[in-house]
Design a protein around this motif. Structure first.
Motif, PDB file in Angstrom:
ATOM      1  N   UNK A  94       0.961  -1.196  -0.026  1.00 45.54           N
ATOM      2  CA  UNK A  94       0.047   0.010   0.083  1.00 45.54           C
ATOM      3  C   UNK A  94       0.725   1.148  -0.203  1.00 45.54           C
TER       4      UNK A  94
ATOM      5  N   UNK B 169      -2.702  -6.346  -7.532  1.00 47.00           N
ATOM      6  CA  UNK B 169      -2.923  -6.365  -6.094  1.00 47.00           C
ATOM      7  C   UNK B 169      -4.355  -6.821  -6.027  1.00 47.00           C
ATOM      8  N   UNK B 176      -8.274 -14.472  -2.984  1.00 43.53           N
ATOM      9  CA  UNK B 176      -8.194 -14.801  -1.723  1.00 43.53           C
ATOM     10  C   UNK B 176      -9.322 -14.657  -1.011  1.00 43.53           C
ATOM     11  N   UNK B 179     -11.546 -17.302  -2.140  1.00 45.14           N
ATOM     12  CA  UNK B 179     -11.372 -18.749  -1.463  1.00 45.14           C
ATOM     13  C   UNK B 179     -11.380 -18.715  -0.010  1.00 45.14           C
ATOM     14  N   UNK B 180     -11.619 -17.638   0.793  1.00 44.88           N
ATOM     15  CA  UNK B 180     -11.860 -17.628   2.156  1.00 44.88           C
ATOM     16  C   UNK B 180     -13.407 -18.015   2.381  1.00 44.88           C
ATOM     17  N   UNK B 181     -14.016 -17.307   1.299  1.00 47.84           N
ATOM     18  CA  UNK B 181     -15.561 -17.446   1.732  1.00 47.84           C
ATOM     19  C   UNK B 181     -15.976 -18.881   1.439  1.00 47.84           C
ATOM     20  N   UNK B 182     -15.427 -19.287   0.234  1.00 41.12           N
ATOM     21  CA  UNK B 182     -15.717 -20.837  -0.162  1.00 41.12           C
ATOM     22  C   UNK B 182     -15.455 -21.564   0.806  1.00 41.12           C
ATOM     23  N   UNK B 184     -15.668 -21.200   3.936  1.00 46.68           N
ATOM     24  CA  UNK B 184     -16.703 -21.110   4.766  1.00 46.68           C
ATOM     25  C   UNK B 184     -18.026 -21.708   4.233  1.00 46.68           C
ATOM     26  N   UNK B 186     -19.570 -21.033   1.539  1.00 43.33           N
ATOM     27  CA  UNK B 186     -20.548 -20.357   0.410  1.00 43.33           C
ATOM     28  C   UNK B 186     -20.290 -20.804  -0.849  1.00 43.33           C
ATOM     29  N   UNK B 202     -20.557 -11.403   0.292  1.00 43.06           N
ATOM     30  CA  UNK B 202     -19.534 -11.678   1.068  1.00 43.06           C
ATOM     31  C   UNK B 202     -18.222 -11.680   0.355  1.00 43.06           C
ATOM     32  N   UNK B 205     -18.142  -6.710  -0.334  1.00 40.67           N
ATOM     33  CA  UNK B 205     -18.163  -6.137   0.851  1.00 40.67           C
ATOM     34  C   UNK B 205     -16.652  -6.149   1.259  1.00 40.67           C
ATOM     35  N   UNK B 206     -15.901  -7.330   1.792  1.00 39.39           N
ATOM     36  CA  UNK B 206     -14.640  -7.262   1.994  1.00 39.39           C
ATOM     37  C   UNK B 206     -13.539  -6.514   0.874  1.00 39.39           C
ATOM     38  N   UNK B 209     -14.021  -2.908   1.134  1.00 36.85           N
ATOM     39  CA  UNK B 209     -13.178  -2.329   2.487  1.00 36.85           C
ATOM     40  C   UNK B 209     -11.593  -2.220   2.107  1.00 36.85           C
ATOM     41  N   UNK B 213      -9.318   0.596   2.458  1.00 34.61           N
ATOM     42  CA  UNK B 213      -8.092   0.689   3.365  1.00 34.61           C
ATOM     43  C   UNK B 213      -6.719   0.985   2.559  1.00 34.61           C
ATOM     44  N   UNK B 214      -6.909   0.392   1.386  1.00 34.44           N
ATOM     45  CA  UNK B 214      -5.525   0.726   0.571  1.00 34.44           C
ATOM     46  C   UNK B 214      -5.346   1.859   0.096  1.00 34.44           C
TER      47      UNK B 214
ATOM     48  N   UNK C  56      -9.743 -26.072  -2.683  1.00 29.75           N
ATOM     49  CA  UNK C  56      -9.672 -24.872  -3.248  1.00 29.75           C
ATOM     50  C   UNK C  56      -8.783 -24.937  -4.469  1.00 29.75           C
ATOM     51  N   UNK C  89      -7.405 -18.230   6.629  1.00 30.28           N
ATOM     52  CA  UNK C  89      -6.315 -17.700   5.841  1.00 30.28           C
ATOM     53  C   UNK C  89      -5.452 -16.839   6.555  1.00 30.28           C
ATOM     54  N   UNK C  96     -14.145 -10.382   6.726  1.00 28.41           N
ATOM     55  CA  UNK C  96     -15.359 -10.098   7.462  1.00 28.41           C
ATOM     56  C   UNK C  96     -16.303  -9.059   6.519  1.00 28.41           C
ATOM     57  N   UNK C  97     -17.445  -9.401   6.582  1.00 25.03           N
ATOM     58  CA  UNK C  97     -18.459  -8.716   5.553  1.00 25.03           C
ATOM     59  C   UNK C  97     -19.596  -7.987   6.610  1.00 25.03           C
ATOM     60  N   UNK C 111     -24.110 -21.748   5.966  1.00 32.85           N
ATOM     61  CA  UNK C 111     -23.747 -22.275   4.574  1.00 32.85           C
ATOM     62  C   UNK C 111     -23.831 -23.764   4.975  1.00 32.85           C
TER      63      UNK C 111
END
Lengths: 278, 266, 292
Positions: A94, B169, B176, B179-182, B184, B186, B202, B205-206, B209, B213-214, C56, C89, C96-97, C111
């Motif tokens: 960043x 980026x 990523x 993959x993270x939501x999958x 969980x 989703x 899901x 939104x991230x 955000x 932030x970047x 994955x 990860x 988070x969302x 889920x």
């Protein structure tokens, strides 16, 4: 005259609002030219807020911060201060602006209006100083974390900076990257006399510095040489911090009855002290 | 694969094309594209193709890279070709249900597809041989005359620079988060339309955000390095025209004259 | 029953100029009910490896079997195999969302098709595990929490899946010393309570020596070393070859030995190091003065 001096510096976020928050509370400190200072403290202790005062990204809400006598609160000093004090942030992704390494390093000098051939000279010198010359034409996203942070350091050096303020530059790196960055910073401090202020959670890095400042809830609670600071292990742990492994080992041996008298902050000192006991 | 894109991917090199002034390249590309559309006869198509091949050769960029940049538009090419194939009237070659395939359609379809390939190929050659910063600098410089009319040339160029820098980026980031939501449980992009849209939340939104932030971090980093807009800013890579640019302009002018002559005389 | 990895091969961007062999014939069995640590230099293939554990990534060759069932495939049993591996990860707070902490943690269990009652119970248990008080935090927005708290919410979101296998990619990265210590202790506590199988990527050899039962060292897409921490860390040559270091206390006793002190070098944590050095120097005192 101190290079950086904070006089009763306080900073309140969202002043007058419901979520008002006092991040810094009456900080007094002096940092001298050529020093290597480490700032320790848990998350939320105000370290980053303090660091941002050193190059006028934030202005004190009370008190003063002076860089070579220039008040950071005075708008007309802004560019002089930012030219003298360079910042390196935590997330390597960043803070790189351009899609080619040399363009990124040249970003600062371009902003202060340097002549093109001068910029080239500074960029070359800066890349050399961080050992990244051969990556000059690379795209930053292909570099490792440690390499990206060295590019960020070069970006500051190319502006002829006198002081580097590093805000947890190694937090997101692997051990190899961490080592690359720290040895680069150490070399710049020793060979080029660049003043270094390093914020970190790694005690081994703090042990390398000339002086350690410890913060807690916006206040400066301890200050001294690493061996003085790390001597009081219990106090450090109570602050939510740690000590270098060698220090802890020495302390435990001491408690067990080994007469180690010297303050230990690194492996070499510990080995030396233990050998004397033979 | 999300990170698999050629657009905005510069290939460093020291070829004739790399050394040219980006402004000259943009202007010549503009004329080339005008040429493609203006002079649509067979000989000119041949000349245009030959020039494109020559440019790829001169650039030192592997032809595969150039072809890869055309790949995402594959279906548009096929569609264009098929439409021409069936709709252009003329000598019927074959019959397919109610459609007639004509010889003229075949030729026209081929030529129009070729035109698109040339257009995209040569444009991507500009991207491949010009660093993004040079490209944005060139656009800034070309649009500078519009500044008195309130056109934010510098700001737009800076936005483009940052966008180009952050494409890889943010691609990585998206990969990523998906993959993270999958992980969980989703089911992304499954079910009916509403379920599909819902399953994007899901991820979006991230992603937003993270982008904010970047942006915040980056603004801080830029400010720390004395960025204060385009005023008083200099450039490391000052744009200057060299001999190679002069020659390129001469060659391109002659080429346009030849094409024009061929088109109007023959 | 456990996770078996057989002849696993993975190629990034096959048939392009960027083609890269990320995993090359990896064969592993992750021991059931243990904490396994995976270490390796950046680019050694460890992140690629763990992403195969819940399907994955699809392998170019070979397979991953969870309790004997492949994680790749459309059959219900394949899906069940994938869903028995929870995955945290790096910097999980970036996923988070939801509007509230409780809703975000409930996302996974929902889920997975759990009942509302079950979901609430799981959310409570997961928050309890990461030491976030349910009543205080359940209705707070996750984005108004501190960085460390956000990390805990995100980990709770995976813990709430109550999977028999839990994979964590550098869970303590970027935390301060207290945060690191608390999180590691929490993971060990959960492991002891649930007897789940934990697979953790870590850069800290000190942490690995302290917490892991089994260690895998990766280098250049292959498994370089595998075994108990003592077995792995005794092969310093291999460790260095992988671009890693031995635990810092091990480095200290080895340096001490090099100086001529007869100290045991098979120590990998603080307690053992204190003991070993104490013994060596006490012995020395009895045997008279030596040279240094």
């Amino acid at each position: 005259m101190a290079f950086i001096e904070c006089k009763n510096l306080s900073h309140v976020y969202n002043k007058g609002l419901e979520n008002e928050y006092k991040a810094l509370d009456g900080i007094n400190l002096k940092i001298h030219k050529g020093e290597f200072v480490t700032i320790l403290g848990t998350n939320g202790s105000g370290k980053s807020t303090l660091a941002k005062h050193f190059n006028a990204l934030l202005q004190p809400t009370a008190g003063q911060c002076l860089v070579e006598g220039m008040d950071t609160g005075d708008e007309k000093n802004l560019w002089d201060i930012r030219g003298k004090v360079g910042m390196v942030f935590q997330n390597p992704d960043n803070q790189i602006i351009a899609a080619i390494v040399e363009d990124d390093v040249g970003f600062g000098p371009e902003n202060i209006g340097m002549e093109p051939h001068e910029i080239r000279r500074w960029v070359t010198a800066a890349l050399k100083a961080v050992n990244m010359e051969e990556f000059r034409h690379f795209a930053p996203h292909l570099l490792s974390g440690g390499q990206k942070q060295r590019i960020a350091i070069a970006g500051a050096l190319a502006m002829n900076t006198e002081c580097l303020v590093l805000d947890e530059p190694t937090a997101m790196l692997d051990p190899v990257g961490r080592q690359e960055v720290i040895s680069t910073v150490q070399r710049l401090n020793q060979r080029q006399g660049i003043t270094v202020i390093n914020i970190t959670h790694f005690m081994e890095e703090a042990a390398l510095s000339d002086r350690v400042l410890v913060m807690k809830q916006g206040k400066l609670v301890q200050e001294g040489k690493p061996e003085e600071i790390f001597q009081n292990i219990e106090a450090m742990k109570k602050l939510g911090l740690d000590v270098p492994v060698a220090t802890e080992l020495a302390y435990r041996l001491q408690k067990k009855g080994l007469p180690i008298t010297k303050a230990i902050t690194n492996q070499e000192a510990l080995i030396e002290a233990l050998c004397q006991l033979k | 694969m999300l990170t698999d894109i050629t657009l905005g991917q510069y290939f460093p090199g020291d070829s004739l094309l790399h050394r040219m002034d980006a402004r000259v390249k943009i202007i010549l590309l503009f004329f080339y594209i005008v040429g493609i559309f203006l002079f649509d006869n067979n000989i000119c198509y041949g000349l245009n193709t030959a020039l494109a091949v020559l440019l790829v050769f001169l650039s030192g960029v592997s032809p595969r890279m150039v072809l890869k940049s055309i790949k995402p538009l594959w279906w548009i090419l096929i569609l264009t070709f098929v439409i021409q194939l069936f709709t252009v009237p003329g000598e019927v070659m074959a019959k397919l249900w109610i459609f007639n395939i004509t010889y003229e359609g075949l030729v026209k379809g081929f030529l129009i597809s070729l035109r698109l390939v040339l257009l995209i190929g040569v444009s991507s050659l500009l991207m491949l041989t010009t660093s993004p910063l040079m490209l944005t600098d060139a656009l800034e410089s070309l649009f500078r005359p519009l500044k008195p009319f309130g056109f934010p040339a510098h700001e737009l160029a800076m936005m483009m620079t940052i966008a180009l820098r952050f494409i890889p980026t943010l691609m990585e980031e998206t990969d990523k988060i998906i993959k993270a939501q999958k992980s969980r449980g989703s089911d992304i992009g499954e079910g009916n339309f509403l379920a599909k849209v819902k399953s994007m939340i899901p991820i979006l939104v991230p992603l937003f955000i993270s982008a904010f932030r970047r942006a915040d971090d980056l603004a801080m980093a830029m400010e720390a390095r004395c960025y204060h807009g385009g005023e008083g800013r200099t450039r490391m890579k000052a744009m200057r025209m060299h001999n190679v640019d002069g020659r390129a302009i001469v060659v391109m002018s002659l080429y346009m004259i030849i094409c024009g002559t061929v088109y109007f005389m023959l | 029953m456990s996770i078996e990895i057989k002849n696993l091969k993975h190629i990034y961007m096959p048939r392009t100029p960027y083609e890269r062999l990320a995993l090359d014939d990896v064969n592993l069995t992750i021991p059931q009910g243990k904490i396994t640590a995976i270490a390796g230099h950046t680019g050694s293939g460890k992140s690629t490896l763990i992403q195969h554990l819940n399907g994955l990534l699809e392998p170019a060759e070979g397979q991953v079997l969870v309790d004997g069932v492949s994680v790749i495939g459309k059959k219900p049993e394949n899906k069940k195999a994938r869903r028995s591996v929870g995955m945290v990860f790096q910097y999980p707070e970036h996923q988070l969302f939801e509007e509230t902490v409780a809703k975000d943690i409930a996302f996974g269990p929902r889920n997975y098709g759990c009942s509302e009652e079950d979901i609430q119970q799981r959310v409570k248990a997961a928050m309890d595990f990461v030491k976030l008080d349910y009543d205080t935090y359940k209705d707070r927005s996750p984005f108004q929490l501190s960085g460390g708290q956000m990390r805990r919410v995100a980990i709770a979101g995976v813990v709430a899946l109550e999977t028999p296998y839990l994979v964590l990619d550098e869970p303590t990265a970027g935390l301060d010393p207290v945060g690191r210590e608390e999180l590691m202790n929490g993971i060990v506590k959960l492991h002891k309570k649930k007897n789940n199988t934990v697979i953790m990527v870590s850069h800290s050899m000190d942490d690995i020596a302290r917490f892991a039962d089994h260690v895998i060292i990766m280098a250049h897409g292959r498994v370089l070393l595998e075994g108990t921490p003592a077995q792995v860390f005794s092969r310093e040559d291999f460790i260095h070859q992988a671009g890693l270091e031995v635990p810092r206390v091990t480095a200290i006793v080895k340096a001490l030995k090099a100086e001529g002190v007869a100290v045991a070098t098979d120590v990998y944590n603080m307690e053992d190091a204190v003991k070993a050095i104490w013994q060596a120097l006490a012995k020395k005192k009895a045997g008279g003065a030596g040279k240094c």
